[in-house]
Design a protein around this motif. Structure first.
Motif, PDB file in Angstrom:
ATOM      1  N   ILE A  54      38.813  44.144  27.899  1.00  0.00           N
ATOM      2  CA  ILE A  54      38.853  44.849  29.190  1.00  0.00           C
ATOM      3  C   ILE A  54      40.080  45.750  29.255  1.00  0.00           C
ATOM      4  CG2 ILE A  54      39.031  44.546  31.684  1.00  0.00           C
ATOM      5  CD1 ILE A  54      37.491  41.917  31.369  1.00  0.00           C
ATOM      6  N   ASP A  55      41.212  45.263  28.744  1.00  0.00           N
ATOM      7  CA  ASP A  55      42.434  46.069  28.742  1.00  0.00           C
ATOM      8  C   ASP A  55      42.272  47.340  27.913  1.00  0.00           C
ATOM      9  OD1 ASP A  55      43.984  44.479  30.409  1.00  0.00           O
ATOM     10  OD2 ASP A  55      44.688  43.204  28.765  1.00  0.00           O
ATOM     11  N   GLU A  56      41.509  47.241  26.832  1.00  0.00           N
ATOM     12  CA  GLU A  56      41.401  48.363  25.890  1.00  0.00           C
ATOM     13  C   GLU A  56      40.122  49.174  26.091  1.00  0.00           C
ATOM     14  OE1 GLU A  56      41.621  46.431  22.137  1.00  0.00           O
ATOM     15  OE2 GLU A  56      43.745  45.889  22.331  1.00  0.00           O
ATOM     16  N   LEU A 114      31.605  36.558  36.081  1.00  0.00           N
ATOM     17  CA  LEU A 114      32.573  36.988  37.090  1.00  0.00           C
ATOM     18  C   LEU A 114      33.178  35.808  37.845  1.00  0.00           C
ATOM     19  CD1 LEU A 114      30.572  40.001  38.599  1.00  0.00           C
ATOM     20  CD2 LEU A 114      32.057  39.941  36.577  1.00  0.00           C
ATOM     21  N   LEU A 115      32.564  34.637  37.714  1.00  0.00           N
ATOM     22  CA  LEU A 115      33.053  33.448  38.419  1.00  0.00           C
ATOM     23  C   LEU A 115      34.286  32.839  37.771  1.00  0.00           C
ATOM     24  CD1 LEU A 115      29.651  31.751  39.349  1.00  0.00           C
ATOM     25  CD2 LEU A 115      31.281  32.807  40.913  1.00  0.00           C
ATOM     26  N   LEU A 116      34.647  33.314  36.580  1.00  0.00           N
ATOM     27  CA  LEU A 116      35.922  32.906  36.004  1.00  0.00           C
ATOM     28  C   LEU A 116      37.016  33.684  36.733  1.00  0.00           C
ATOM     29  CD1 LEU A 116      33.801  32.245  33.663  1.00  0.00           C
ATOM     30  CD2 LEU A 116      35.788  32.420  32.133  1.00  0.00           C
ATOM     31  N   PRO A 117      37.909  33.023  37.439  1.00  0.00           N
ATOM     32  CA  PRO A 117      38.904  33.724  38.265  1.00  0.00           C
ATOM     33  C   PRO A 117      39.695  34.790  37.518  1.00  0.00           C
ATOM     34  CG  PRO A 117      38.927  31.389  38.772  1.00  0.00           C
ATOM     35  CD  PRO A 117      38.024  31.553  37.578  1.00  0.00           C
ATOM     36  N   LYS A 118      40.082  34.515  36.288  1.00  0.00           N
ATOM     37  CA  LYS A 118      40.900  35.480  35.549  1.00  0.00           C
ATOM     38  C   LYS A 118      40.083  36.704  35.145  1.00  0.00           C
ATOM     39  CE  LYS A 118      44.422  32.275  33.895  1.00  0.00           C
ATOM     40  NZ  LYS A 118      45.119  31.687  32.718  1.00  0.00           N
ATOM     41  N   ILE A 119      38.796  36.526  34.907  1.00  0.00           N
ATOM     42  CA  ILE A 119      37.937  37.667  34.595  1.00  0.00           C
ATOM     43  C   ILE A 119      37.778  38.534  35.842  1.00  0.00           C
ATOM     44  CG2 ILE A 119      35.604  38.391  33.974  1.00  0.00           C
ATOM     45  CD1 ILE A 119      37.108  37.372  31.602  1.00  0.00           C
ATOM     46  N   ALA A 120      37.492  37.900  36.966  1.00  0.00           N
ATOM     47  CA  ALA A 120      37.327  38.646  38.217  1.00  0.00           C
ATOM     48  C   ALA A 120      38.596  39.417  38.562  1.00  0.00           C
ATOM     49  CB  ALA A 120      36.959  37.692  39.351  1.00  0.00           C
ATOM     50  N   GLN A 121      39.751  38.757  38.413  1.00  0.00           N
ATOM     51  CA  GLN A 121      41.023  39.408  38.733  1.00  0.00           C
ATOM     52  C   GLN A 121      41.289  40.585  37.793  1.00  0.00           C
ATOM     53  OE1 GLN A 121      44.419  36.801  38.537  1.00  0.00           O
ATOM     54  NE2 GLN A 121      45.873  38.390  39.132  1.00  0.00           N
ATOM     55  N   LYS A 122      41.008  40.385  36.512  1.00  0.00           N
ATOM     56  CA  LYS A 122      41.243  41.445  35.533  1.00  0.00           C
ATOM     57  C   LYS A 122      40.369  42.664  35.828  1.00  0.00           C
ATOM     58  CE  LYS A 122      43.524  41.632  32.557  1.00  0.00           C
ATOM     59  NZ  LYS A 122      44.832  42.296  32.341  1.00  0.00           N
ATOM     60  N   ILE A 123      39.096  42.443  36.160  1.00  0.00           N
ATOM     61  CA  ILE A 123      38.201  43.562  36.465  1.00  0.00           C
ATOM     62  C   ILE A 123      38.617  44.245  37.762  1.00  0.00           C
ATOM     63  CG2 ILE A 123      35.822  44.177  37.067  1.00  0.00           C
ATOM     64  CD1 ILE A 123      34.881  41.992  35.193  1.00  0.00           C
ATOM     65  N   GLU A 150      41.594  44.486  39.022  1.00  0.00           N
ATOM     66  CA  GLU A 150      42.840  45.235  38.838  1.00  0.00           C
ATOM     67  C   GLU A 150      42.710  46.363  37.828  1.00  0.00           C
ATOM     68  OE1 GLU A 150      45.550  42.208  37.683  1.00  0.00           O
ATOM     69  OE2 GLU A 150      45.796  41.390  39.719  1.00  0.00           O
ATOM     70  N   SER A 151      41.639  46.342  37.041  1.00  0.00           N
ATOM     71  CA  SER A 151      41.484  47.339  35.984  1.00  0.00           C
ATOM     72  C   SER A 151      41.165  48.721  36.558  1.00  0.00           C
ATOM     73  CB  SER A 151      40.361  46.925  35.023  1.00  0.00           C
ATOM     74  OG  SER A 151      40.085  47.945  34.088  1.00  0.00           O
ATOM     75  N   LYS A 155      31.320  40.353  46.627  1.00  0.00           N
ATOM     76  CA  LYS A 155      31.840  39.086  47.166  1.00  0.00           C
ATOM     77  C   LYS A 155      32.643  38.337  46.110  1.00  0.00           C
ATOM     78  CE  LYS A 155      30.226  34.799  49.359  1.00  0.00           C
ATOM     79  NZ  LYS A 155      29.028  34.074  49.879  1.00  0.00           N
ATOM     80  N   ILE A 156      32.156  38.333  44.867  1.00  0.00           N
ATOM     81  CA  ILE A 156      32.832  37.598  43.799  1.00  0.00           C
ATOM     82  C   ILE A 156      34.049  38.362  43.286  1.00  0.00           C
ATOM     83  CG2 ILE A 156      32.578  36.588  41.502  1.00  0.00           C
ATOM     84  CD1 ILE A 156      30.966  35.187  43.710  1.00  0.00           C
ATOM     85  N   LEU A 157      33.907  39.676  43.097  1.00  0.00           N
ATOM     86  CA  LEU A 157      34.992  40.480  42.535  1.00  0.00           C
ATOM     87  C   LEU A 157      36.042  40.872  43.567  1.00  0.00           C
ATOM     88  CD1 LEU A 157      33.339  43.043  40.073  1.00  0.00           C
ATOM     89  CD2 LEU A 157      34.710  41.025  39.520  1.00  0.00           C
ATOM     90  N   GLY A 158      35.620  40.962  44.830  1.00  0.00           N
ATOM     91  CA  GLY A 158      36.524  41.457  45.855  1.00  0.00           C
ATOM     92  C   GLY A 158      36.533  42.973  45.913  1.00  0.00           C
TER      93      GLY A 158
END
Length: 373
Positions: A225-227, A246-255, A257-258, A289-292
């Motif tokens: 995702i970063d690259e 997307l239910l993995l919190p760190k995946i949702a947060q990364k997307i 903020e990306s 709802k999941i991603l914010g």
């Protein structure tokens, strides 16, 4: 497992490995009249693909593999992130009996990204019809065998990526054993993909989550995702293929903020048992709802489904998902850019899926337009 079954499986695995390694060099010799010319063309194609955009596609099931078949014609910089909550069929049995993560969706994506996916599919999708192996596909058993040898499902998937020289890479979103849980309006809990996909209560789902609640994603997924240049969600089952990643919190947060553009590819039709009565906007609202945050682009089909096939799907309860004016207005208020086109294609004379080539062309156009901004 009986020793005879294990011995037979070992022979099949060895045969497949030898076949794949030798096929790449030997088979083209029967077809090409000018080896030098073909080699030059292959290098040109490989160079073009290596310069393609970096696409991160998250999903599972047939939707993701259909998309990958088209994407590999435009770029080899593809990371397919696959959900690991499948519990049906061969994958479910292997998960219960061996404690391995479900290999089915991973297998489908690996085959889809292979150069000659038709030849590989005939082998890896071969399904046994009797004995202890009845119902299992050869590809699932090979992934199980490589997992047992390496001791790690991630390493097994990486090994298959390299062994089959696919255009891109396939990654499980996590290597932790997770289960999908949903709560509907009546307070009833639905546990597992099978219950959720057959409850016929899509509009009644209040919450959906994973247990355990905070599984760790693979570092390579975060790195991809970063690259990346583009994040693609779907097509695929909303609750059991798209949202689980997307239910993995760190995946949702990364997307969230990306800065990468987020594209949601809407399904051609509702899914009987899972998303009955839900329209495109309701699909998007669940992702939001999941991603914010809502997707930047919504890709929707506006092509007609051939009448004979449409009739068959309607009998099963599948309804075409088109946008009307009120839905367009809601999506525009969410700052979503809407892309509508004909993405309908009939495969194998009976199955309606997204036209992977047309869909990939749309995604490449988004990448190109974003670079020009």
């Amino acid at each position: 497992m009986d020793w005879r079954v294990a011995y037979f499986l070992g022979l099949l695995t060895a045969f497949l490995t030898i076949f794949v390694l030798s096929w790449k060099d030997r088979w083209p010799g029967f077809l090409r009249s000018s080896p030098v010319k073909t080699d030059v063309m292959a290098r040109v194609v490989e160079y073009r693909l290596s310069m393609g955009p970096h696409i991160v596609a998250l999903g599972g099931g047939t939707g993701l593999s259909t998309l990958l078949k088209g994407l590999k014609s435009f770029t080899r910089n593809i990371t397919a992130v696959v959900t690991v909550t499948d519990e049906g069929g061969s994958s479910g049995r292997l998960r219960q009996e061996w404690g391995v993560l479900p290999p089915g969706d991973v297998r489908n994506c690996i085959v889809a990204l292979a150069e000659n996916d038709n030849a590989l599919r005939n082998i890896l999708d071969f399904r046994f019809d009797r004995g202890d192996l009845s119902g299992h596909s050869l590809g699932n058993l090979i992934l199980l065998a490589v997992t047992e040898i390496s001791g790690d499902f991630r390493l097994a998937v990486e090994e298959m990526n390299h062994l089959l020289a696919i255009r891109g890479r396939v990654l499980p979103v996590t290597t932790e054993a997770v289960s999908l849980v949903a709560e509907i309006e009546e307070g009833q809990l639905l546990r597992g993909e099978l219950e959720i996909s057959s409850c016929r209560c899509g509009q009644k789902v209040k919450r959906i989550w994973l247990e355990p609640s905070d599984p760790q994603p693979l570092p390579d997924v975060i790195r991809a995702i970063d690259e990346g240049d583009l994040i693609v969600l779907g097509p695929g089952s909303l609750f059991t293929s798209v949202l689980p990643n997307l239910l993995l919190p760190k995946i949702a947060q990364k997307i969230q903020e990306s800065p990468l553009p987020r594209v949601y590819v809407a399904n051609l039709m509702s899914q009987p048992g899972e998303t009955d009565g839900m329209n495109v906007v309701e699909h998007v609202e669940w992702i939001e709802k999941i991603l914010g945050i809502a997707p930047n682009f919504i890709v929707v089909n506006n092509g007609s489904i051939p009448a004979p096939f449409l009739e068959a799907y309607l009998k099963e309860g599948a309804i075409p998902l088109y946008l009307d004016d009120s839905q367009r207005e809601i999506l525009l208020e969410k700052n979503c850019q809407i892309i509508e086109s004909n993405y309908v294609k009939v495969y194998e004379g009976s199955v309606v899926r997204h036209d992977s080539q047309a869909l990939s062309e749309t995604l490449m156009r988004i990448c190109r337009d974003m670079k020009e901004v």
